[in-house]
Structure formats: C-alpha cells, structure tokens
Scaffold this motif. Structure first.
Motif, mmCIF file in Angstrom:
data_model
loop_
_atom_site.group_PDB
_atom_site.id
_atom_site.type_symbol
_atom_site.label_atom_id
_atom_site.label_comp_id
_atom_site.label_asym_id
_atom_site.label_seq_id
_atom_site.Cartn_x
_atom_site.Cartn_y
_atom_site.Cartn_z
ATOM 1 N N GLN A 1 0.835 -1.197 0.000
ATOM 2 C CA GLN A 1 0.000 0.000 0.000
ATOM 3 C C GLN A 1 0.869 1.246 0.000
ATOM 4 O O GLN A 1 1.973 1.237 0.539
ATOM 5 N N SER A 2 0.335 2.316 -0.570
ATOM 6 C CA SER A 2 1.010 3.604 -0.478
ATOM 7 C C SER A 2 1.028 4.050 0.977
ATOM 8 O O SER A 2 0.034 3.916 1.692
ATOM 9 N N ILE A 3 2.143 4.608 1.424
ATOM 10 C CA ILE A 3 2.240 5.087 2.809
ATOM 11 C C ILE A 3 1.273 6.232 3.075
ATOM 12 O O ILE A 3 0.965 6.538 4.222
ATOM 13 N N HIS A 4 0.766 6.855 2.014
ATOM 14 C CA HIS A 4 -0.201 7.941 2.169
ATOM 15 C C HIS A 4 -1.640 7.416 2.177
ATOM 16 O O HIS A 4 -2.582 8.195 2.250
ATOM 17 N N ASN A 5 -1.776 6.092 2.077
ATOM 18 C CA ASN A 5 -3.084 5.438 2.094
ATOM 19 C C ASN A 5 -3.983 5.915 0.959
ATOM 20 O O ASN A 5 -5.201 6.000 1.109
ATOM 21 N N ASP A 6 -3.376 6.198 -0.200
ATOM 22 C CA ASP A 6 -4.151 6.701 -1.330
ATOM 23 C C ASP A 6 -4.098 5.790 -2.554
ATOM 24 O O ASP A 6 -4.649 6.118 -3.601
ATOM 25 N N ASN A 7 -3.429 4.619 -2.424
ATOM 26 C CA ASN A 7 -3.316 3.730 -3.583
ATOM 27 C C ASN A 7 -3.007 2.314 -3.103
ATOM 28 O O ASN A 7 -1.956 2.079 -2.520
ATOM 29 N N SER A 8 -3.933 1.397 -3.363
ATOM 30 C CA SER A 8 -3.699 -0.001 -2.996
ATOM 31 C C SER A 8 -3.874 -0.913 -4.205
ATOM 32 O O SER A 8 -4.191 -2.087 -4.072
ATOM 33 N N ASP A 9 -3.659 -0.355 -5.414
ATOM 34 C CA ASP A 9 -3.867 -1.105 -6.658
ATOM 35 C C ASP A 9 -3.044 -2.390 -6.710
ATOM 36 O O ASP A 9 -3.480 -3.383 -7.293
ATOM 37 N N HIS A 10 -1.839 -2.364 -6.138
ATOM 38 C CA HIS A 10 -0.939 -3.520 -6.244
ATOM 39 C C HIS A 10 -0.764 -4.234 -4.915
ATOM 40 O O HIS A 10 0.137 -5.070 -4.786
ATOM 41 N N ASP A 11 -1.603 -3.908 -3.946
ATOM 42 C CA ASP A 11 -1.467 -4.507 -2.619
ATOM 43 C C ASP A 11 -1.713 -6.021 -2.684
ATOM 44 O O ASP A 11 -2.805 -6.465 -3.012
ATOM 45 N N GLY A 12 -0.680 -6.797 -2.416
ATOM 46 C CA GLY A 12 -0.785 -8.249 -2.463
ATOM 47 C C GLY A 12 -0.464 -8.873 -3.806
ATOM 48 O O GLY A 12 -0.432 -10.107 -3.933
ATOM 49 N N THR A 13 -0.210 -8.056 -4.829
ATOM 50 C CA THR A 13 0.143 -8.581 -6.156
ATOM 51 C C THR A 13 1.527 -9.221 -6.111
ATOM 52 O O THR A 13 2.488 -8.607 -5.644
ATOM 53 N N ILE A 14 1.640 -10.453 -6.599
ATOM 54 C CA ILE A 14 2.928 -11.162 -6.620
ATOM 55 C C ILE A 14 3.476 -11.162 -8.036
ATOM 56 O O ILE A 14 2.804 -11.592 -8.975
ATOM 57 N N LEU A 15 4.712 -10.689 -8.183
ATOM 58 C CA LEU A 15 5.407 -10.719 -9.474
ATOM 59 C C LEU A 15 6.614 -11.633 -9.385
ATOM 60 O O LEU A 15 7.339 -11.631 -8.385
ATOM 61 N N LYS A 16 6.835 -12.389 -10.436
ATOM 62 C CA LYS A 16 8.023 -13.243 -10.546
ATOM 63 C C LYS A 16 9.014 -12.562 -11.477
ATOM 64 O O LYS A 16 8.690 -12.295 -12.630
ATOM 65 N N ALA A 17 10.214 -12.274 -10.980
ATOM 66 C CA ALA A 17 11.198 -11.497 -11.741
ATOM 67 C C ALA A 17 12.300 -12.349 -12.357
ATOM 68 O O ALA A 17 12.949 -11.920 -13.311
ATOM 69 N N ILE A 18 12.548 -13.532 -11.821
ATOM 70 C CA ILE A 18 13.660 -14.381 -12.268
ATOM 71 C C ILE A 18 13.108 -15.751 -12.649
ATOM 72 O O ILE A 18 12.428 -16.382 -11.843
ATOM 73 N N PRO A 19 13.388 -16.240 -13.864
ATOM 74 C CA PRO A 19 12.781 -17.491 -14.333
ATOM 75 C C PRO A 19 13.632 -18.736 -14.062
ATOM 76 O O PRO A 19 14.832 -18.655 -13.773
ATOM 77 N N ASN A 20 12.990 -19.893 -14.192
ATOM 78 C CA ASN A 20 13.660 -21.195 -14.325
ATOM 79 C C ASN A 20 14.726 -21.500 -13.281
ATOM 80 O O ASN A 20 15.799 -22.012 -13.601
ATOM 81 N N ASN A 21 14.447 -21.157 -12.015
ATOM 82 C CA ASN A 21 15.387 -21.474 -10.931
ATOM 83 C C ASN A 21 16.753 -20.815 -11.091
ATOM 84 O O ASN A 21 17.741 -21.280 -10.520
ATOM 85 N N ALA A 22 16.814 -19.752 -11.899
ATOM 86 C CA ALA A 22 18.040 -18.955 -11.970
ATOM 87 C C ALA A 22 18.138 -18.133 -10.677
ATOM 88 O O ALA A 22 17.315 -18.284 -9.769
ATOM 89 N N TRP A 23 19.132 -17.232 -10.582
ATOM 90 C CA TRP A 23 19.302 -16.522 -9.312
ATOM 91 C C TRP A 23 20.031 -15.203 -9.502
ATOM 92 O O TRP A 23 20.610 -14.937 -10.553
ATOM 93 N N ALA A 24 19.971 -14.367 -8.466
ATOM 94 C CA ALA A 24 20.711 -13.096 -8.433
ATOM 95 C C ALA A 24 21.198 -12.887 -7.009
ATOM 96 O O ALA A 24 20.749 -13.539 -6.063
ATOM 97 N N TRP A 25 22.154 -11.968 -6.854
ATOM 98 C CA TRP A 25 22.630 -11.626 -5.511
ATOM 99 C C TRP A 25 21.486 -10.935 -4.761
ATOM 100 O O TRP A 25 20.868 -10.016 -5.282
ATOM 101 N N HIS A 26 21.215 -11.362 -3.543
ATOM 102 C CA HIS A 26 20.105 -10.716 -2.832
ATOM 103 C C HIS A 26 20.332 -10.600 -1.324
ATOM 104 O O HIS A 26 19.445 -10.139 -0.607
ATOM 105 N N LEU A 27 21.539 -10.963 -0.848
ATOM 106 C CA LEU A 27 21.749 -10.971 0.592
ATOM 107 C C LEU A 27 22.889 -10.071 1.062
ATOM 108 O O LEU A 27 23.010 -9.804 2.257
ATOM 109 N N GLY A 28 23.734 -9.612 0.153
ATOM 110 C CA GLY A 28 24.815 -8.715 0.545
ATOM 111 C C GLY A 28 25.827 -9.350 1.483
ATOM 112 O O GLY A 28 26.321 -8.698 2.402
ATOM 113 N N ILE A 29 26.147 -10.628 1.250
ATOM 114 C CA ILE A 29 27.091 -11.328 2.139
ATOM 115 C C ILE A 29 28.253 -11.933 1.354
ATOM 116 O O ILE A 29 28.827 -12.945 1.748
ATOM 117 N N GLY A 30 28.600 -11.289 0.246
ATOM 118 C CA GLY A 30 29.719 -11.781 -0.546
ATOM 119 C C GLY A 30 29.341 -13.013 -1.364
ATOM 120 O O GLY A 30 28.167 -13.359 -1.508
#
Length: 309
Positions: A130-159
């Motif tokens: 939700q928007s912190i201003h409580n004026d837009n909840s269009d995408h509240d709870g929408t799940i998007l998949k950004a990386i396909p086929n069990n591939a991966w990216a850095w996401h933890l910042g631990i080297g």
C-alpha cells in the motif's frame, strides 16, 4: 523424487518418461538418456543425462504449463528481468529468504529499477503493498516473478556465499523502519526536531506515513520501535507463495525462522550464522544473515503468519 540415471528402473522412471513424452517402459535406457540430455540442453542447465532436483523441477514446470496453465498464473504474474540482470544458471533451491524493499508500493517499478542497474542484484519474487499515504492499494498483495527457471541473483549482501544461489528471495514492498517525529538538520548539521510533527511517523527519506500503516513493535528491532506495517493482503499472498514454493522445491517451510520463533520469540529475527542458514533449510530473513539489514521486522502479523504455515 530420487535421482535417476542410466539403468535406473521402476515407477519413477515411468513418470520421467511420461514427462519426456516417450514410451513409459520403466527402464532408463539410452533413448531415455538422450531425451534427458536434449531436455537439459533446451533449458540451458548442466548436461549430464542424470535427472536430479533441477531437472525434475523444470520437467514439472513444463508439464504444469501445458496441463494446468492457470495453476501458477493465478498465484503470480511473470514480470521478468532482462537476461543480463540475473545469473542464468539454474540451481537447486533449499531455502526462502524474506526481504522488504525499503521503498514504495509498486512491484513493477521495483523490478524495472533492478533491470536498469548493471549489477545482478534482485529477488525472484516481489509482493506489492500500500502507499504510505493510504491513497493507492492497486498492487497490494500482487505477486510478481522477476527471475525465471530457478536462476538466481545476488540478494543478501554477504559476498560470494552459496546461500545466494541456493535460496529464493521474496521481497515485500515496504518502507521498513520509521521515526516518530521528523528531524531536520540545522545549520550545524545536527538533528533538529520539529514540534508540530511530534506524533507523526516518517520514513528514512522524510515521507510521512499514514498512522494506520504504522506498527509499534513489542520491543525495538535494530534500534527502531516503529515499522511500516506489512498489509493483510501482502501477508495472505506471502503465505500462499511460501506454501507453493515449499511444495515445488521440497522445502520444509516450518523450519528456519518459524521454528526459531517458537524457541526465541522476536529474538529469532536477529542475525544468525550464514552457514546455519545454509545448512538448515527453511524460511529465513535477510536480517538473519546480514547484521546491517532490518528486513524483515518482527511484526505481529508476520509472526502469526509464519507460525501458521
């Protein structure tokens, strides 16, 4: 599913052959091996003719797309990053790591921003808020998949730690920590409180947050008592996604952080050993492996959801 290779026999070989669309005789012979090799080449994964967790997972993904096209599509939308924005090296997934974005509510913009950067830093899934201003909840709870086929990216910042490639990152759109009362820098660059904002809550970039979206924690986390609240829709979507990923990748989602909460309460969200998170699969948070991070925060709704998965 067990690993299958040349000369394996039995019911699981028949299941494999049905997925490969060849005659199911239950014997892993040269023809089955060649079909496996052809499939592995088509998926750009290691070509060894052996059916392990990654090959099994991709075979089932393909079968579901053909036979149940609305199954996963009803849970999330594919909004994929450009190829250069992730490592296109499918890996076995052992754990799920929870994050929050420390930013705005739109998951499409989050992924667009990642795609503009030269670094392969991203999570596989993003859940809108939700928007912190409580004026837009269009995408509240929408799940998007950004990386396909069990591939991966850095996401933890631990080297360069293997837990990166062996885990799935899930990002909640949330600003994270909040400050009660807004502090400006005076002419000497020292914090200067503004009296009129004493009972207001602000993000780290100075944006005021609707009080309905503020959660006061039972005890401070990373030095902050107030956090941007994860919405009910986000938590419902997250629970469904965790259950789906647990089934798909044979990850016991009761283990890791949920089990630690039962033992330590809110202290479970503090930093743990990176190797512990690697060696004990389940659900973990970014803060469990990186002492500089505060995602995710021990909010009541999140804890209740994790204990109920």
């Amino acid at each position: 599913m067990k690993t299958l290779k040349l000369n394996s026999k039995g019911q699981q070989v028949k299941q494999l052959q049905l997925l490969l669309n060849i005659i199911p005789d239950g014997i892993f012979g040269p023809q089955t091996q060649q079909s496996v090799i052809f499939f592995q080449k088509s998926q750009n994964i290691a070509v060894d003719g052996i059916v392990g967790p990654i090959t099994w997972s991709l075979l089932y993904d393909g079968w579901k797309m053909i036979n149940n096209p609305n199954d996963e599509e009803s849970l999330y939308e594919q909004y994929l990053l450009p190829n250069y924005a992730y490592h296109n090296q499918p890996t076995e997934k052992k754990s799920i790591f929870l994050h929050h974005t420390a930013g705005w509510q739109n998951p499409y913009r989050v992924i667009d921003h990642w795609g503009e950067r030269p670094h392969k830093v991203a999570t596989e899934f993003v859940i809108g808020g939700q928007s912190i201003h409580n004026d837009n909840s269009d995408h509240d709870g929408t799940i998007l998949k950004a990386i396909p086929n069990n591939a991966w990216a850095w996401h933890l910042g631990i080297g360069n730690h293997p837990v990166h490639s062996q885990s799935i990152g899930v990002e909640l759109c949330s600003f994270g920590r909040l400050t009660k009362g807004y502090f400006k820098k005076d002419e000497n660059r020292k914090p200067k409180p503004i009296e009129r904002a004493k009972n207001s809550y602000f993000t780290y970039v100075g944006q005021e947050v609707d009080p309905e979206q503020v959660e006061e924690l039972v005890e401070p986390f990373k030095g902050f008592s107030y956090y941007h609240k994860y919405s009910d829709n986000q938590l419902q979507s997250l629970k469904k996604l965790l259950q789906h990923l647990g089934n798909k990748h044979s990850i016991d989602i009761r283990e890791g952080l949920p089990n630690l909460i039962r033992k330590k309460g809110v202290k479970a969200f503090e930093v743990e050993s990176k190797n512990m998170c690697l060696n004990f699969p389940g659900i973990w948070s970014h803060a469990n492996v990186n002492s500089l991070k505060d995602d995710v925060a021990p909010q009541e709704g999140l804890i209740e959801m994790l204990l109920g998965v």
